[in-house]
Write an enzyme that holds these catalytic residues in place. Structure first.
Site, short mmCIF file in Angstrom:
data_model
loop_
_atom_site.label_atom_id
_atom_site.label_comp_id
_atom_site.label_asym_id
_atom_site.label_seq_id
_atom_site.Cartn_x
_atom_site.Cartn_y
_atom_site.Cartn_z
N CYS A 1 0.83 -1.21 0.00
CA CYS A 1 0.00 0.00 0.00
C CYS A 1 0.87 1.26 0.00
CB CYS A 1 -0.98 -0.07 1.17
SG CYS A 1 -2.43 0.94 0.87
N HIS B 1 -3.20 -5.28 1.81
CA HIS B 1 -2.45 -5.48 3.05
C HIS B 1 -2.43 -6.95 3.46
CE1 HIS B 1 -2.12 -1.22 4.32
NE2 HIS B 1 -3.23 -1.07 3.62
N GLU C 1 -0.58 -8.22 5.54
CA GLU C 1 -0.26 -8.24 6.99
C GLU C 1 -1.49 -8.04 7.86
OE1 GLU C 1 0.15 -5.78 4.98
OE2 GLU C 1 -0.13 -3.87 6.02
N1 GLN Z 1 -3.74 6.27 1.02
C1 GLN Z 1 -2.47 6.02 1.61
C2 GLN Z 1 -1.37 6.82 0.94
O1 GLN Z 1 -1.61 7.50 0.02
C3 GLN Z 1 -2.12 4.55 1.57
C4 GLN Z 1 -3.08 3.78 2.41
C5 GLN Z 1 -2.50 2.58 3.09
O2 GLN Z 1 -1.29 2.36 3.16
N2 GLN Z 1 -3.40 1.82 3.65
O3 GLN Z 1 -0.26 6.77 1.36
#
Ligand code: GLN
Length: 195
Positions: A79, A170, A172
């Site tokens: 992410c 994710h 994790e």
């Molecule tokens: N929206 C977040 C970002 O732009 C990422 C979201 C996440 O890691 N769950 O960094």
């Protein structure tokens, strides 16, 4: 095997738990001197990529981490971690810029900003893997050296390039360890390095 987890902000404790369950040794990276010990792989967790990027710059971690990754250190980015690795970020700034992908931050928008589903990632397992998305990015386009591991509704959400593995979701935050296991299985421990 020792894995360093960038522990400045976000879901680093959850990665620690997944890796521990797989028997990997690990430590948290919070300051530059943490990078001096030899280690085999790096995890960049989810969180807020702008905050993590700012902290990396402020703590003088960005350049050394860029160098480690460019020298072949295996890295898993989930992410926000994916966003940090991307060469091009729509709706944000380039940070590490090591992976030849163009990423759109918060791509799923406000209406469905968090959701979960499951899908088969052929390279990883023939059985569906649970996927949790939280204000997730997707990958708009990839360079020729990038292998796409999963597309969901036409959008790339998992990919690999050389030593870099990224997911929009994710792993994790689930009990499923297959993505982490796939990552650990690809690590060559004879290449241990630090700063
Ligand atoms: N929206 C977040 C970002 O732009 C990422 C979201 C996440 O890691 N769950 O960094």
């Amino acid at each position: 095997m020792r894995v360093g987890i960038l522990a400045l902000q976000g879901a680093f404790a959850e990665h620690k738990r997944s890796l521990e369950r797989l028997g990997a040794g690990m430590f948290e990276i919070r300051q530059k001197k943490d990078l001096e010990q030899p280690f085999d792989a790096l995890v960049l967790p989810g969180g807020e990529s702008t905050v993590i990027g700012q902290l990396m710059r402020k703590l003088d971690l960005l350049e050394p981490i860029k160098t480690l990754i460019k020298n072949g250190m295996p890295v898993l980015g989930t992410c926000a971690g994916l966003i940090l690795l991307a060469k091009n970020v729509e709706g944000g700034e380039e940070c590490i810029g090591a992976m030849d992908i163009s990423v759109r931050r918060n791509a799923y928008g406000r209406q469905i900003d968090s959701f979960s589903q499951s899908a088969v990632i052929e390279k990883i397992s023939p059985e569906p893997i649970p996927l949790v998305f939280i204000r997730a990015p997707w990958i708009e386009s990839v360079g020729k050296d990038v292998e796409v591991l999963l597309r969901l509704d036409g959008h790339i959400v998992a990919a690999k390039q050389d030593n870099m593995l990224v997911t929009s979701f994710h792993p994790e935050l689930t009990e499923d360890l297959r993505v982490h296991k796939y990552f650990l299985d690809g690590i060559d421990t004879s290449r241990s390095s630090g700063l």
